[in-house]
Design a protein around this motif. Structure first.
Motif: not given
Length: 146
Positions: A5-10, A12-16, A125-127, A130-134
């Motif tokens: 979350l902090v580094t912003g890795r997600y 953009r949606p990522t497939e894994e 991905g991050e959504i 008001l409350k961010k969550e991966i």
């Protein structure tokens, strides 16, 4: 997850490819009714704490706590990395068994859980505003260890 979350890795949606371990406490509804809300909450806190070492020791990431369920995730990797989820599952069971007498004394009951493994390609991905969550979405399917 926090680092992602902090580094912003997600952003953009990522497939894994990921492995998910779902654990669900057995007979929890009956125990919750017997103990009451506050004591049941204390039981859950102890239960989750006792499972945490196995998760950390085997490189798992707690994705969610849902009531009495824990969802743990790992990236799919080479053999040993992928086997970590199975080692974690057995370590979690061993850790609970080692504390059985303590649970019986404290709560009059010894927790146990059912588990399921799912593996597959997911979109991560991050959504949230008001409350961010991966979150993970996709087609991870039940897996039979072989």
């Amino acid at each position: 997850m926090l680092a992602n979350l902090v580094t912003g890795r997600y952003h953009r949606p990522t497939e894994e490819e990921r492995i998910f371990l779902f654990t669900d406490m057995q007979r929890s509804t009956t125990v919750a009714e017997r103990l009451g809300h506050v004591r049941y909450f204390e039981l859950l806190a102890d239960y989750f704490a006792d499972l945490s070492d196995a998760i950390a020791d085997h490189g798992g990431q707690v994705y969610q706590y849902v009531g009495d369920e824990i969802v743990v995730s790992w990236p799919v990797g080479p053999g040993e990395a992928t086997a970590a989820c199975l080692h974690c599952l057995f370590a979690m069971r061993d850790d609970l068994a080692a504390r059985a007498a303590w649970y019986q004394n404290a709560y009059g009951w010894v927790p146990s859980f059912r588990a399921g493994l799912h593996v597959g390609r997911v979109t991560t991905g991050e959504i949230g505003i008001l409350k961010k969550e991966i979150i993970f979405t996709g087609e991870a399917r039940a897996s039979t260890p072989g």
